[in-house]
Scaffold this motif. Sequence first.
Motif, PDB file in Angstrom:
ATOM      1  N   ASP A 165      55.502  47.892  37.638  1.00  0.00           N
ATOM      2  CA  ASP A 165      56.951  47.799  37.774  1.00  0.00           C
ATOM      3  C   ASP A 165      57.407  46.411  38.192  1.00  0.00           C
ATOM      4  OD1 ASP A 165      55.780  48.004  40.270  1.00  0.00           O
ATOM      5  OD2 ASP A 165      57.230  49.434  41.070  1.00  0.00           O
ATOM      6  N   SER A 166      56.616  45.741  39.030  1.00  0.00           N
ATOM      7  CA  SER A 166      56.985  44.428  39.555  1.00  0.00           C
ATOM      8  C   SER A 166      55.730  43.633  39.853  1.00  0.00           C
ATOM      9  CB  SER A 166      57.811  44.587  40.837  1.00  0.00           C
ATOM     10  OG  SER A 166      57.834  43.382  41.584  1.00  0.00           O
ATOM     11  N   ILE A 167      55.636  42.442  39.287  1.00  0.00           N
ATOM     12  CA  ILE A 167      54.470  41.594  39.546  1.00  0.00           C
ATOM     13  C   ILE A 167      54.441  41.127  41.004  1.00  0.00           C
ATOM     14  CG2 ILE A 167      53.514  39.294  39.080  1.00  0.00           C
ATOM     15  CD1 ILE A 167      52.602  41.291  37.037  1.00  0.00           C
ATOM     16  N   GLU A 168      55.584  40.827  41.561  1.00  0.00           N
ATOM     17  CA  GLU A 168      55.601  40.389  42.965  1.00  0.00           C
ATOM     18  C   GLU A 168      55.126  41.514  43.882  1.00  0.00           C
ATOM     19  OE1 GLU A 168      59.462  38.824  43.866  1.00  0.00           O
ATOM     20  OE2 GLU A 168      59.026  36.883  42.935  1.00  0.00           O
ATOM     21  N   ARG A 169      55.601  42.741  43.655  1.00  0.00           N
ATOM     22  CA  ARG A 169      55.142  43.863  44.461  1.00  0.00           C
ATOM     23  C   ARG A 169      53.647  44.083  44.260  1.00  0.00           C
ATOM     24  NH1 ARG A 169      52.879  48.146  43.973  1.00  0.00           N
ATOM     25  NH2 ARG A 169      53.022  48.043  41.695  1.00  0.00           N
ATOM     26  N   ALA A 170      53.195  44.036  42.988  1.00  0.00           N
ATOM     27  CA  ALA A 170      51.788  44.256  42.697  1.00  0.00           C
ATOM     28  C   ALA A 170      50.915  43.175  43.332  1.00  0.00           C
ATOM     29  CB  ALA A 170      51.569  44.293  41.189  1.00  0.00           C
ATOM     30  N   LYS A 171      51.361  41.916  43.304  1.00  0.00           N
ATOM     31  CA  LYS A 171      50.578  40.838  43.917  1.00  0.00           C
ATOM     32  C   LYS A 171      50.421  41.078  45.414  1.00  0.00           C
ATOM     33  CE  LYS A 171      50.393  35.779  44.412  1.00  0.00           C
ATOM     34  NZ  LYS A 171      50.488  35.653  45.886  1.00  0.00           N
ATOM     35  N   ALA A 172      51.479  41.509  46.074  1.00  0.00           N
ATOM     36  CA  ALA A 172      51.401  41.804  47.506  1.00  0.00           C
ATOM     37  C   ALA A 172      50.406  42.939  47.757  1.00  0.00           C
ATOM     38  CB  ALA A 172      52.780  42.160  48.050  1.00  0.00           C
ATOM     39  N   ALA A 173      50.416  43.945  46.879  1.00  0.00           N
ATOM     40  CA  ALA A 173      49.487  45.056  47.028  1.00  0.00           C
ATOM     41  C   ALA A 173      48.049  44.608  46.769  1.00  0.00           C
ATOM     42  CB  ALA A 173      49.869  46.190  46.082  1.00  0.00           C
ATOM     43  N   VAL A 174      47.850  43.746  45.774  1.00  0.00           N
ATOM     44  CA  VAL A 174      46.518  43.212  45.497  1.00  0.00           C
ATOM     45  C   VAL A 174      45.952  42.555  46.742  1.00  0.00           C
ATOM     46  CG1 VAL A 174      45.273  41.384  44.263  1.00  0.00           C
ATOM     47  CG2 VAL A 174      46.806  42.913  43.007  1.00  0.00           C
ATOM     48  N   GLU A 175      46.725  41.696  47.361  1.00  0.00           N
ATOM     49  CA  GLU A 175      46.254  40.962  48.538  1.00  0.00           C
ATOM     50  C   GLU A 175      46.053  41.889  49.729  1.00  0.00           C
ATOM     51  OE1 GLU A 175      48.245  36.637  47.451  1.00  0.00           O
ATOM     52  OE2 GLU A 175      49.437  38.123  48.549  1.00  0.00           O
ATOM     53  N   ALA A 176      46.953  42.852  49.895  1.00  0.00           N
ATOM     54  CA  ALA A 176      46.842  43.788  51.013  1.00  0.00           C
ATOM     55  C   ALA A 176      45.610  44.678  50.894  1.00  0.00           C
ATOM     56  CB  ALA A 176      48.100  44.644  51.102  1.00  0.00           C
ATOM     57  N   GLN A 177      45.189  44.958  49.655  1.00  0.00           N
ATOM     58  CA  GLN A 177      44.058  45.855  49.421  1.00  0.00           C
ATOM     59  C   GLN A 177      42.733  45.116  49.227  1.00  0.00           C
ATOM     60  OE1 GLN A 177      44.232  49.110  49.760  1.00  0.00           O
ATOM     61  NE2 GLN A 177      46.431  49.015  50.171  1.00  0.00           N
ATOM     62  N   GLY A 178      42.715  43.808  49.465  1.00  0.00           N
ATOM     63  CA  GLY A 178      41.464  43.063  49.408  1.00  0.00           C
ATOM     64  C   GLY A 178      41.110  42.474  48.067  1.00  0.00           C
ATOM     65  N   GLY A 179      42.054  42.506  47.109  1.00  0.00           N
ATOM     66  CA  GLY A 179      41.818  41.861  45.829  1.00  0.00           C
ATOM     67  C   GLY A 179      42.107  40.374  45.895  1.00  0.00           C
ATOM     68  N   THR A 180      41.758  39.656  44.834  1.00  0.00           N
ATOM     69  CA  THR A 180      41.928  38.204  44.813  1.00  0.00           C
ATOM     70  C   THR A 180      42.685  37.779  43.567  1.00  0.00           C
ATOM     71  OG1 THR A 180      39.793  37.945  45.938  1.00  0.00           O
ATOM     72  CG2 THR A 180      40.743  35.981  44.894  1.00  0.00           C
ATOM     73  N   PRO A 181      43.948  37.352  43.676  1.00  0.00           N
ATOM     74  CA  PRO A 181      44.634  36.777  42.514  1.00  0.00           C
ATOM     75  C   PRO A 181      43.931  35.495  42.084  1.00  0.00           C
ATOM     76  CG  PRO A 181      46.199  37.374  44.244  1.00  0.00           C
ATOM     77  CD  PRO A 181      44.826  37.448  44.853  1.00  0.00           C
TER      78      PRO A 181
END
Length: 261
Positions: A215-231
């Motif tokens: 739905d939103s790249i900005e929201r998804a990026k925040a979730a990626v970082e919060a869950q331990g992923g690496t952009p």
Amino acid sequence: MGNPHGSFIWYELMSPDPEGAKTFYDAVVGWDIEPKPAGELDYRMIRRGDGGNAGGILKLDQAMQDQGAKPTWLGYVGVDDVDKFVEAATARGAHTIMPPWSVEGIGRMALIADPQGAVLYVMKPTPPGGDPDATSDVFSVDAKGRVNWNELSTSDPQAALDFYGPLLGWVNHDTMPMGELGGYHFLDHHDLRFGATCGTMGGQPPAWRYYIGVDSIERAKAAVEAQGGTPTMGPHEVPGGSWILLGRDPQGAEFALVGGK
């Protein structure tokens, strides 16, 4: 199946930690990946918010990893005859990683690497409920929670077009210039623009990349970082107004996202 020969019909994440993958992708994409099913095989359906499936997760056990398997996303393309396809693909320079085999109630499939080394499953599925008109809807050009774009990064885009076109009916009508990276060659199939092929970046090996709609790249990026992923790249705006983000999940698989800002 009702999907034409050459259609993407399934996507699969190979992961050593399906529970960790569930925590990550449920938060990032909005999926509800199912719990471990009964039995020895840990294969979980990726459930979408609308009740359908977006693909599956196969647990990478130690034996698979010892044989060189790594966390990754893989795509399945439906074909009319798996054995004939593998024979024709091999004659055109492909390498057979897993020769054709059948799974009762699921279908017949094979795993190949194209002449440049990109890996892809081909499959003739057993129609659910015996309905020959049943179709897969895991791919959509715009629906959230599904793959919206299939991108092949390869060392020789023209050779890739020459390989896949005659075998799968994919055609390239338009190419977008990308400066030093060459062209971005769009792929069409039965009047559907489903992806593209382009040159590799930064010495990466040839591979398919599957962009999951959010739905939103900005929201998804925040979730990626919060869950331990690496952009690893982006967010970047792409022609048409969508935004993309590439990264690696906590288990090491590369993922790609596309959506509004």
